[in-house]
Design an enzyme around this catalytic site. Structure first.
Site, short mmCIF file in Angstrom:
data_model
loop_
_atom_site.label_atom_id
_atom_site.label_comp_id
_atom_site.label_asym_id
_atom_site.label_seq_id
_atom_site.Cartn_x
_atom_site.Cartn_y
_atom_site.Cartn_z
N SER A 34 11.74 -26.25 -21.13
CA SER A 34 13.08 -25.43 -21.24
C SER A 34 13.45 -25.57 -22.65
CB SER A 34 13.87 -25.88 -20.42
OG SER A 34 13.47 -25.70 -18.90
N ASP A 37 14.57 -28.94 -24.95
CA ASP A 37 13.87 -30.33 -24.34
C ASP A 37 13.07 -30.92 -25.27
OD1 ASP A 37 11.50 -28.73 -24.74
OD2 ASP A 37 11.20 -28.30 -22.75
N PRO A 114 5.92 -19.92 -25.48
CA PRO A 114 7.40 -19.58 -25.48
C PRO A 114 7.67 -19.96 -23.90
CG PRO A 114 6.21 -17.63 -25.65
CD PRO A 114 5.35 -18.62 -25.98
N ASN A 167 11.00 -36.68 -21.84
CA ASN A 167 11.21 -36.60 -23.40
C ASN A 167 12.67 -37.28 -23.35
OD1 ASN A 167 11.07 -36.59 -26.00
ND2 ASN A 167 11.67 -34.61 -26.13
N MET A 169 13.90 -40.15 -23.73
CA MET A 169 14.25 -41.33 -23.28
C MET A 169 15.41 -41.91 -23.97
SD MET A 169 12.99 -41.43 -20.13
CE MET A 169 13.10 -43.40 -19.87
N ASP A 170 15.36 -42.07 -25.07
CA ASP A 170 16.43 -42.83 -26.01
C ASP A 170 17.78 -42.35 -25.62
OD1 ASP A 170 15.11 -40.28 -27.27
OD2 ASP A 170 16.75 -40.81 -29.02
N LEU A 471 2.03 22.48 -19.74
CA LEU A 471 3.36 22.44 -19.31
C LEU A 471 3.57 23.31 -18.26
CD1 LEU A 471 5.18 22.04 -22.84
CD2 LEU A 471 4.74 20.30 -21.12
N SER A 544 -1.02 18.16 -14.55
CA SER A 544 -1.68 16.88 -14.79
C SER A 544 -1.55 16.39 -16.30
CB SER A 544 -3.36 17.42 -14.66
OG SER A 544 -3.77 18.52 -15.51
#
Length: 637
Positions: A34, A37, A114, A167, A169-170, A471, A544
């Site tokens: 996300s 992150d 992404p 990620n 964690m600090d 047409l 067509s």
């Protein structure tokens, strides 16, 4: 000191750097997660700590870090890749960004994919060639909807090596309880969608903990670092080497009359001189006489290597064929079931003709309506009539000739393909082969005692489809009726199919959407073909509007029996002639999908006959068409 010195490379080191890593195995992996992150920081840390940053880049990174407010000599590693992210956010670039780095043990290519839903097509593109996926989770936020979405996508394309990188964690005081709770939550979800195993690693992109070196602040974790784990993962090339031989032929190497070899990259297996091989799809067999590569003949070659094989026999083999193990060849089919990721703004049109490119094979393809569309967020299978941008669905693909393939889970080289729009050569979808679709065994073509040639001979004519296109209001029906009267007066057997009489009967269940227009033309083409099989001269007068649909009918007929007649009238003139007031209603918004106003008309590139109604009246045009076509018939008869 770290085993991976963070000294930057200088220009003089580049050649030596590349030479030092030649011959190492290559792991391709993607990172996904996300927004915010820490994905960019983690990639930047990996690049920096494995010495994949050049000296000038490092200097620029330090300057940019200070300008962005980083304290002291600290470096903002996210800036190494944020340039690409900024381009993506501005709508400039939506492609997957690939970065290379290497260690003493292995080479890596990381695909920065992404994560936003609107870039599903790009993420699947990056994942389709990956050996592993690193799914990032912000330790403060836990498992999010995007986490589940990305996990489903990588599982869908067959990635089995998953790393859950928890990620930042600090920012949660490196708390083991937080990490364990996130892992337990993710495991419950993973098991529910069929993910059998994953490796969870607590990391900090900012401090570098457990990315390249163990984190001193997390003594409770005794597992591998992220890089250490990636260095030990099995790669596709290793698995491919144990499979039966597959070499898709790229080109026939014929430098002189004394040498004829078949060049390509080995997709799977190992080959040695003397090995028995089979050419697919023809089924002819031979043996390998020589393996020729850069530097001379080789005693063997393995998956991932590009070589030229010289065979012991003069067999018919060309670009697009596959040289395979004689006793275990790949399948051949003209109909397969595939998972499609739709990449075009214009929706898929069932029945429309596309080009399918699988390796060196290029064939015509039409698509059935989707069996179902996969809701990536819930994994539910939902009914749908078409596929739109970023949709993922299961579709049956019908091919105009047989191709060589394998299911995608066996290998991407013969299991992954792209679909191309015939009109503008744009790639509209990526496909993953699921399985071959067998024909219904009790349905067969009935052998006719009276052949189509006998029908035509009885009538003294060659069958034709005269296909009038233009047409609404161009004059197609008027000219077609005049042509039919002239042919009838000449004793020819004809039948006129017109838009109004078909819409009131055979196709009264169809609307005027692109998909229904395609189905309308497909049905008309099938009816016209059957009438031509009866020896008739069939005249059709339909707008067509799409070239692909007209080409679809052309491909139904033998060469030369489809005559496209473009009744070319300016839009303003067609509106002026409009006795039914249809154009006025369309401009007022009362009629949707009206050709020339709210739906496009694609004029033919090279019609057999063009009628310019500004310079030629209907009688003169009809006379010219009959003269042209009768001249062809006279030659045929």
């Amino acid at each position: 000191m770290s085993a991976y010195q963070p000294d930057a490379l200088v220009a003089a080191d580049i050649s030596a750097y590349l030479d030092a890593h030649a011959g190492k195995s290559m792991l391709r992996f993607i990172t996904c997660g996300s927004v915010d992150d820490g994905k960019s920081t983690l990639i930047g840390r990996l690049l920096h700590d494995t010495r994949a940053v050049f000296a000038d880049q490092l200097d620029a990174l330090a300057r940019d870090s200070r300008r962005m407010g980083t304290q002291g000599d600290a470096i903002d590693f996210a800036l190494l890749v944020d340039g690409l992210a900024a381009e993506r956010e501005q709508g400039i670039t939506i492609d997957v960004a690939y970065r290379f780095f290497a260690t003493a043990n292995r080479k890596f290519i990381v695909a920065d994919t992404p994560g936003h839903e609107q870039y599903t097509r790009n993420m699947v593109t990056g994942a389709s060639t990956a050996d592993a996926a690193v799914i990032l989770i912000d330790a403060r936020k836990g498992v999010l909807t995007q986490t589940r979405r990305h996990s489903r996508l990588v599982h869908l394309v067959g990635i089995r090596n998953l790393v859950l990188a928890v990620n930042k964690m600090d920012l949660v005081d490196n708390d083991a309880a937080v990490f364990n709770a996130i892992v337990a939550d993710y495991r419950t979800f993973a098991e529910s969608i069929g993910i059998e195993a994953f490796t969870a690693i607590p990391v900090s992109g900012l401090t570098g903990a457990n990315i390249v070196e163990p984190g001193a602040d997390m003594p409770w974790y005794d597992g591998p670092t992220l890089l250490g784990h990636l260095e030990r993962l099995p790669v596709e090339a290793d698995r491919a080497a144990t499979r039966p031989l597959r070499l898709p032929v790229q080109w026939v190497n014929r430098p002189n009359l004394d040498f004829r070899g078949f060049a390509g990259m080995i997709a799977a297996g190992t080959v040695r001189p003397g090995d028995p091989v089979r050419i697919v799809p023809s089924g002819r067999t031979s043996r390998v006489a020589r393996i020729v590569a850069y530097g001379g003949d080789r005693p063997q070659a393995v998956a991932g290597e590009s070589v030229t094989l010289v065979l012991a026999d003069e067999v018919d083999c060309s670009r697009g064929d596959v040289i395979a193990a004689a006793d275990d060849p790949p399948e051949v089919t003209d109909r397969l079931e595939a998972t499609l990721v739709w990449m075009a703004d214009r929706p898929m049109v069932p029945g429309r003709g596309y080009l399918l490119k699988l390796g060196a094979q290029l064939v015509g393809a039409t698509l059935s309506a989707p069996d179902h569309v996969i809701d990536v967020d819930t994994q539910r299978e939902e009914a749908a009539a078409t596929l739109s941008l970023n949709d993922i669905g299961v579709v049956t693909v019908h091919l105009d000739r047989r191709i060589v393939f394998e299911a995608f889970h066996l290998g991407a080289e013969l299991g992954g393909f792209v679909l191309i729009d015939r009109a503008d050569n744009a790639t509209v979808a990526a496909g993953l082969v699921r399985r071959v679709v067998r024909a219904v065994e009790h349905v067969h073509w009935q052998d006719a005692h009276v052949t189509r040639e006998a029908h035509a001979a009885q009538k003294g004519q060659s069958p034709r489809i005269l296909w009038f296109t233009g047409l609404s209001g161009a004059g197609k029906s008027t000219i077609a009726a005049l042509v039919e009267r002239r042919l009838h007066a000449l004793g020819r057997h004809t039948f006129l199919l017109d838009g109004d009489n078909i819409r009131h009967g055979l196709n009264k269940d169809l609307s005027f959407t692109d998909a229904d227009r395609t189905e309308n033309i497909r049905r008309i083409g099938e009816v016209a073909r059957l009438m031509a099989d009866a020896g008739l001269i069939v005249l059709t007068a339909f707008i067509s509007p799409f070239r692909a649909e007209r080409d679809m009918v052309r491909r139904m007929m033998p060469e030369g029996e489809f005559v496209e007649i473009f009744v070319d009238t300016a839009l303003a003139e067609a509106e002026r002639r409009d006795a039914k007031g249809l154009y006025a209603k369309a401009r007022a918004g009362e009629i949707a999908h009206f050709t020339g106003i709210t739906s496009p008309y694609e004029p033919p590139f090279a019609a057999e006959i063009r009628v310019d109604t500004a310079t030629e009246d209907a009688d003169a045009a009809a006379a010219r068409i009959v003269e042209h076509v009768m001249g062809v018939w006279t030659h045929d008869l």
